[in-house]
Design an enzyme around this catalytic site. Structure first.
Site, short mmCIF file in Angstrom:
data_model
loop_
_atom_site.label_atom_id
_atom_site.label_comp_id
_atom_site.label_asym_id
_atom_site.label_seq_id
_atom_site.Cartn_x
_atom_site.Cartn_y
_atom_site.Cartn_z
CE LYS A 14 28.33 2.38 -43.01
NZ LYS A 14 27.99 1.90 -44.35
NE ARG A 90 30.46 6.95 -46.77
CZ ARG A 90 29.35 6.77 -46.06
NH1 ARG A 90 29.23 7.28 -44.87
NH2 ARG A 90 28.35 6.07 -46.57
NE ARG A 129 19.15 1.98 -46.94
CZ ARG A 129 20.44 2.06 -46.65
NH1 ARG A 129 20.86 1.75 -45.44
NH2 ARG A 129 21.32 2.44 -47.56
NE ARG A 135 20.09 6.42 -47.47
CZ ARG A 135 21.14 6.01 -46.79
NH1 ARG A 135 20.96 5.36 -45.66
NH2 ARG A 135 22.36 6.24 -47.22
NE ARG A 146 24.55 5.42 -51.20
CZ ARG A 146 23.45 4.81 -50.76
NH1 ARG A 146 22.42 4.61 -51.56
NH2 ARG A 146 23.39 4.41 -49.50
P1 AMP Z 1 25.28 6.84 -45.15
O1 AMP Z 1 23.97 7.10 -44.47
O2 AMP Z 1 26.41 6.57 -44.19
O3 AMP Z 1 25.18 5.76 -46.21
O4 AMP Z 1 25.68 8.19 -45.92
C1 AMP Z 1 24.87 8.73 -46.94
C2 AMP Z 1 25.66 9.75 -47.74
O5 AMP Z 1 26.10 10.82 -46.89
C3 AMP Z 1 26.94 9.23 -48.40
O6 AMP Z 1 26.68 8.61 -49.65
C4 AMP Z 1 27.75 10.52 -48.55
O7 AMP Z 1 27.28 11.30 -49.64
C5 AMP Z 1 27.39 11.28 -47.26
N1 AMP Z 1 28.34 10.94 -46.17
C6 AMP Z 1 28.06 10.28 -45.01
N2 AMP Z 1 29.14 10.13 -44.25
C7 AMP Z 1 30.16 10.71 -44.94
C8 AMP Z 1 31.56 10.87 -44.68
N3 AMP Z 1 32.14 10.37 -43.59
N4 AMP Z 1 32.30 11.52 -45.63
C9 AMP Z 1 31.74 12.02 -46.74
N5 AMP Z 1 30.44 11.89 -47.05
C10 AMP Z 1 29.64 11.24 -46.16
#
Ligand code: AMP
Length: 199
Positions: A14, A90, A129, A135, A146
């Site tokens: 993404k 999400r 990654r 990260r 996740r």
């Molecule tokens: P990402 O960078 O999109 O993979 O997000 C990393 C982490 O941030 C996720 O595993 C969640 O813990 C939190 N997170 C990001 N976006 C959301 C969302 N829309 N709703 C809830 N938690 C989120």
């Protein structure tokens, strides 16, 4: 306005594809994961709360996440040509809230691009990654959580958006540029909007 959701499991690309989309269509990028990681890096109160969820691979509660998104939308994206939502929504309540937020602002969600990647490839990408960027949530235990959260809480959104006629499935395996070409073709077909330039 052109508002797009980039949808997919963690590790589906993404972030990579968002960067190309905003470049080609002149849109504003909102990555909720990046917004939260920025708060964690700055040690804010919100960052401290977010870290307790992110480190376990859990989602931030909907009401808090929706408020954060609305804040970014009004303070950073209000004068833009449109937004690429990366990592939001999400959950179904987040998707309902996004529809309401956009309607309230006289706008709409035009398409949801679903990056579809086999699970083994997702795991391999996230582990790489983690090694390359450090990260924190790209470790085997958190990755497992996740992916489980994705299947239980996020994947149902595919049907939600299919029912709205907005879901564009994209094969997310392969070369970055080829995937992007497929995305562009899908967006253009769905919206009639042409890329700013063709390379
Ligand atoms: P990402 O960078 O999109 O993979 O997000 C990393 C982490 O941030 C996720 O595993 C969640 O813990 C939190 N997170 C990001 N976006 C959301 C969302 N829309 N709703 C809830 N938690 C989120």
């Amino acid at each position: 306005m052109l508002n797009l959701v980039l949808f997919g499991a963690p590790g589906s690309g993404k972030g990579t594809q968002s960067a190309k989309i905003i470049d080609q269509y002149g849109l504003y990028h909102i990555s909720t994961g990046e917004v939260l990681r920025d708060h964690i890096a700055r040690g804010t109160e919100l960052g401290k709360i977010a870290d307790t969820y992110i480190s376990k691979g859990q989602l931030i509660p909907d009401d808090l996440m929706i408020r954060i998104l609305e804040d970014v939308l009004d303070n950073e994206a209000s004068d833009k040509k449109g937004v690429v939502f990366d990592g939001f929504p999400r959950t179904i309540p987040q998707a309902v809230a996004l529809n309401e937020m956009l309607t309230k602002r006289g706008s709409d969600l035009h398409a949801v691009i679903g990056l579809e990647v086999p699970e083994e490839e997702l795991i391999e990408r996230m582990l790489n990654r983690g090694k390359e960027t450090g990260r924190a949530d790209d470790n085997p235990e958190t990755i497992k959580n996740r992916l489980e959260v994705y299947h239980n809480q996020t994947q149902p959104l595919q049907d939600f958006y299919k029912n709205e006629g907005k879901y564009i499935p994209i094969n997310g395996s392969g070369l970055v540029d080829e995937i992007f070409d497929e995305i562009s073709a899908g967006v253009e077909k769905a919206t009639g909007i042409l890329r700013r330039s063709r390379k």
